[in-house]
Design a protein around this motif. Structure first.
Motif, PDB file in Angstrom:
ATOM      1  N   HIS A   1       0.829  -1.202   0.000  1.00 49.36           N
ATOM      2  CA  HIS A   1       0.000   0.000   0.000  1.00 49.36           C
ATOM      3  C   HIS A   1       0.869   1.260   0.000  1.00 49.36           C
ATOM      4  O   HIS A   1       2.073   1.234   0.229  1.00 49.36           O
ATOM      5  CB  HIS A   1      -0.943  -0.010   1.197  1.00 49.36           C
ATOM      6  CG  HIS A   1      -0.244  -0.034   2.531  1.00 49.36           C
ATOM      7  ND1 HIS A   1      -0.898   0.216   3.709  1.00 49.36           N
ATOM      8  CD2 HIS A   1       1.047  -0.263   2.866  1.00 49.36           C
ATOM      9  CE1 HIS A   1      -0.038   0.134   4.711  1.00 49.36           C
ATOM     10  NE2 HIS A   1       1.129  -0.160   4.228  1.00 49.36           N
ATOM     11  N   VAL A   2       0.220   2.397  -0.262  1.00 50.75           N
ATOM     12  CA  VAL A   2       0.887   3.692  -0.246  1.00 50.75           C
ATOM     13  C   VAL A   2       0.701   4.301   1.141  1.00 50.75           C
ATOM     14  O   VAL A   2      -0.387   4.264   1.712  1.00 50.75           O
ATOM     15  CB  VAL A   2       0.298   4.628  -1.322  1.00 50.75           C
ATOM     16  CG1 VAL A   2       0.880   6.039  -1.191  1.00 50.75           C
ATOM     17  CG2 VAL A   2       0.573   4.068  -2.716  1.00 50.75           C
ATOM     18  N   VAL A   3       1.768   4.864   1.683  1.00 53.86           N
ATOM     19  CA  VAL A   3       1.720   5.540   2.978  1.00 53.86           C
ATOM     20  C   VAL A   3       2.069   7.002   2.756  1.00 53.86           C
ATOM     21  O   VAL A   3       3.028   7.323   2.052  1.00 53.86           O
ATOM     22  CB  VAL A   3       2.714   4.921   3.983  1.00 53.86           C
ATOM     23  CG1 VAL A   3       2.714   5.713   5.295  1.00 53.86           C
ATOM     24  CG2 VAL A   3       2.374   3.461   4.248  1.00 53.86           C
ATOM     25  N   VAL A   4       1.294   7.898   3.349  1.00 55.45           N
ATOM     26  CA  VAL A   4       1.618   9.316   3.288  1.00 55.45           C
ATOM     27  C   VAL A   4       1.732   9.856   4.705  1.00 55.45           C
ATOM     28  O   VAL A   4       0.878   9.613   5.550  1.00 55.45           O
ATOM     29  CB  VAL A   4       0.567  10.119   2.476  1.00 55.45           C
ATOM     30  CG1 VAL A   4      -0.834   9.987   3.071  1.00 55.45           C
ATOM     31  CG2 VAL A   4       0.974  11.585   2.381  1.00 55.45           C
ATOM     32  N   GLY A   5       2.829  10.564   4.965  1.00 54.66           N
ATOM     33  CA  GLY A   5       3.002  11.206   6.258  1.00 54.66           C
ATOM     34  C   GLY A   5       2.300  12.544   6.249  1.00 54.66           C
ATOM     35  O   GLY A   5       2.527  13.371   5.370  1.00 54.66           O
ATOM     36  N   VAL A   6       1.406  12.763   7.210  1.00 56.82           N
ATOM     37  CA  VAL A   6       0.628  14.007   7.245  1.00 56.82           C
ATOM     38  C   VAL A   6       0.874  14.747   8.544  1.00 56.82           C
ATOM     39  O   VAL A   6       1.202  14.159   9.578  1.00 56.82           O
ATOM     40  CB  VAL A   6      -0.886  13.736   7.064  1.00 56.82           C
ATOM     41  CG1 VAL A   6      -1.154  13.038   5.752  1.00 56.82           C
ATOM     42  CG2 VAL A   6      -1.441  12.916   8.227  1.00 56.82           C
TER      43      VAL A   6
ATOM     44  N   LEU B   1      -4.558   3.420   0.957  1.00 55.55           N
ATOM     45  CA  LEU B   1      -3.697   4.535   1.338  1.00 55.55           C
ATOM     46  C   LEU B   1      -3.736   4.679   2.851  1.00 55.55           C
ATOM     47  O   LEU B   1      -4.803   4.831   3.446  1.00 55.55           O
ATOM     48  CB  LEU B   1      -4.181   5.826   0.681  1.00 55.55           C
ATOM     49  CG  LEU B   1      -3.501   7.118   1.156  1.00 55.55           C
ATOM     50  CD1 LEU B   1      -2.024   7.098   0.820  1.00 55.55           C
ATOM     51  CD2 LEU B   1      -4.184   8.333   0.540  1.00 55.55           C
ATOM     52  N   THR B   2      -2.573   4.620   3.469  1.00 61.01           N
ATOM     53  CA  THR B   2      -2.475   4.830   4.908  1.00 61.01           C
ATOM     54  C   THR B   2      -1.966   6.238   5.168  1.00 61.01           C
ATOM     55  O   THR B   2      -0.886   6.611   4.694  1.00 61.01           O
ATOM     56  CB  THR B   2      -1.520   3.812   5.562  1.00 61.01           C
ATOM     57  OG1 THR B   2      -2.060   2.502   5.412  1.00 61.01           O
ATOM     58  CG2 THR B   2      -1.349   4.118   7.047  1.00 61.01           C
ATOM     59  N   ALA B   3      -2.752   7.028   5.897  1.00 63.16           N
ATOM     60  CA  ALA B   3      -2.337   8.377   6.293  1.00 63.16           C
ATOM     61  C   ALA B   3      -1.788   8.294   7.708  1.00 63.16           C
ATOM     62  O   ALA B   3      -2.533   8.038   8.663  1.00 63.16           O
ATOM     63  CB  ALA B   3      -3.515   9.339   6.219  1.00 63.16           C
ATOM     64  N   ALA B   4      -0.475   8.487   7.846  1.00 64.56           N
ATOM     65  CA  ALA B   4       0.190   8.345   9.136  1.00 64.56           C
ATOM     66  C   ALA B   4       0.541   9.714   9.708  1.00 64.56           C
ATOM     67  O   ALA B   4       1.111  10.564   9.016  1.00 64.56           O
ATOM     68  CB  ALA B   4       1.457   7.504   8.985  1.00 64.56           C
ATOM     69  N   HIS B   5       0.183   9.922  10.954  1.00 61.54           N
ATOM     70  CA  HIS B   5       0.533  11.163  11.654  1.00 61.54           C
ATOM     71  C   HIS B   5       1.247  10.788  12.940  1.00 61.54           C
ATOM     72  O   HIS B   5       0.713  10.069  13.789  1.00 61.54           O
ATOM     73  CB  HIS B   5      -0.719  11.981  11.971  1.00 61.54           C
ATOM     74  CG  HIS B   5      -0.438  13.198  12.797  1.00 61.54           C
ATOM     75  ND1 HIS B   5       0.359  14.228  12.352  1.00 61.54           N
ATOM     76  CD2 HIS B   5      -0.845  13.541  14.053  1.00 61.54           C
ATOM     77  CE1 HIS B   5       0.435  15.155  13.296  1.00 61.54           C
ATOM     78  NE2 HIS B   5      -0.294  14.759  14.337  1.00 61.54           N
ATOM     79  N   VAL B   6       2.485  11.257  13.066  1.00 61.09           N
ATOM     80  CA  VAL B   6       3.282  10.961  14.266  1.00 61.09           C
ATOM     81  C   VAL B   6       3.189  12.153  15.214  1.00 61.09           C
ATOM     82  O   VAL B   6       3.530  13.277  14.845  1.00 61.09           O
ATOM     83  CB  VAL B   6       4.759  10.687  13.900  1.00 61.09           C
ATOM     84  CG1 VAL B   6       5.554  10.363  15.157  1.00 61.09           C
ATOM     85  CG2 VAL B   6       4.853   9.552  12.887  1.00 61.09           C
ATOM     86  N   TRP B   7       2.733  11.900  16.427  1.00 62.67           N
ATOM     87  CA  TRP B   7       2.595  12.963  17.420  1.00 62.67           C
ATOM     88  C   TRP B   7       3.309  12.558  18.698  1.00 62.67           C
ATOM     89  O   TRP B   7       3.428  11.375  19.030  1.00 62.67           O
ATOM     90  CB  TRP B   7       1.119  13.267  17.691  1.00 62.67           C
ATOM     91  CG  TRP B   7       0.293  12.054  17.989  1.00 62.67           C
ATOM     92  CD1 TRP B   7      -0.226  11.184  17.093  1.00 62.67           C
ATOM     93  CD2 TRP B   7      -0.089  11.563  19.281  1.00 62.67           C
ATOM     94  NE1 TRP B   7      -0.920  10.182  17.731  1.00 62.67           N
ATOM     95  CE2 TRP B   7      -0.862  10.392  19.069  1.00 62.67           C
ATOM     96  CE3 TRP B   7       0.120  12.001  20.586  1.00 62.67           C
ATOM     97  CZ2 TRP B   7      -1.401   9.662  20.127  1.00 62.67           C
ATOM     98  CZ3 TRP B   7      -0.417  11.276  21.636  1.00 62.67           C
ATOM     99  CH2 TRP B   7      -1.174  10.117  21.394  1.00 62.67           C
TER     100      TRP B   7
END
Length: 300
Positions: free
Chosen positions: A152-157, A181-187
């Protein structure tokens, strides 16, 4: 430089990394219905003789032969794809940055010929990712281009303006590849909810998690409606090091997409620490996408 913006540019130098990148570049060009331009930059030995020509005649012949042989292979493997051969004297990074001003996409290998073994990412790919005007895909070694049926495609948001073009590019790629599509947000910071004598600082994990999910939802808003066939997965990640977390995520991805510089990056760092980490260490191809000037916005 050819005056056309509808093309995919592949930087090649005869190295295994550049050939791995070339396969993905051909696939991208074919999917877009645009020509593939093979660009090879070479540096000619100088003649240290007064008033002599600045280069040795015929110095470009090995490069031209390599590019021509490569183009013939790509034409054979991709019937109907227009392949343009371009051999240019000069530094690879500068040439490809120049090409990026009128291209849909530039694809390069992570490390080409002439790089020191200790440099995980070659200077050309790192400089191109930092300065190109169009999206750049860097193909990492030992991780060949993934076909549409791959991971799959991963996008960092995040909440930065740089996120928008990266999200758009990620949706286009996920739709083309027919993958989620995986939308990844690192907090990493939890919001303060109360301060008392018994508890000087109180943090709310639930509130922070909700905020992270909101950032993801706002980042993909609109694009999910435009691409209804793309399954979108939200991935809020609690961690201190966004780059390291996205490297871990990349192990099972077919493509990882990030903006050129996200929230909290120093203004002088054109690529940004997260992008720099991914170009060096990601386990799948990495797309670096920045907001390009309006006059060059040619993607369809």
């Amino acid at each position: 430089m050819t005056d056309t913006s509808r093309r995919v540019v592949a930087g090649i130098d005869g190295s295994p990394d550049s050939f791995a990148a070339l396969d993905l570049a051909a696939e991208e060009a074919r999917a877009r219905g645009v020509p593939l331009h093979l660009v090879c930059a070479y540096v000619s030995p100088l003649l240290y003789i007064p008033y002599s020509p600045p280069v040795i005649p015929g110095a470009d012949e090995p490069a031209r032969k390599m590019v021509h042989d490569t183009a013939e292979r790509i034409r054979l493997e991709n019937p109907g794809l227009t392949v343009v051969e371009n051999v240019v004297q000069g530094g690879g990074a500068a040439i490809l940055v120049d090409e990026s001003h009128t291209a849909d996409l530039v694809v390069v290998g992570c490390r080409g010929r002439g790089g020191f073994t200790g440099l995980l990412a070659g200077s050309v790919s790192a400089q191109l990712a930092a300065h190109a005007s169009c999206p750049v895909i860097v193909v990492r070694p030992a991780h060949p281009a993934v076909r549409p049926e791959g991971g799959h495609v991963v996008v960092g948001v995040d909440a930065s303006p740089e996120c928008g073009p990266a999200v758009e590019f990620a949706f286009i790629e996920a739709a083309r590849r027919r993958v989620p599509l995986t939308a990844a947000h690192v907090w990493s910071h939890l919001p303060v909810t109360a301060m008392t004598a018994d508890a000087p600082i109180s943090y709310s994990y639930a509130q922070a998690h909700e905020d992270a999910e909101r950032v993801i939802a706002e980042s993909v808003a609109g694009w999910a409606e435009k691409y209804p066939d793309v399954e979108v997965l939200a991935s809020p990640i609690l961690a201190e090091d966004a780059g390291a977390e996205l490297v871990a995520v990349s192990e099972h991805a077919g493509l990882l997409v990030v903006g050129s510089r996200g929230r909290g990056e120093l203004a002088g760092m054109v690529l940004g620490s997260v992008g720099y980490t991914l170009v060096h260490h990601a386990l799948c191809p990495v797309a670096i996408v920045r907001r390009r000037p309006a006059r060059n916005q040619t993607r369809g």
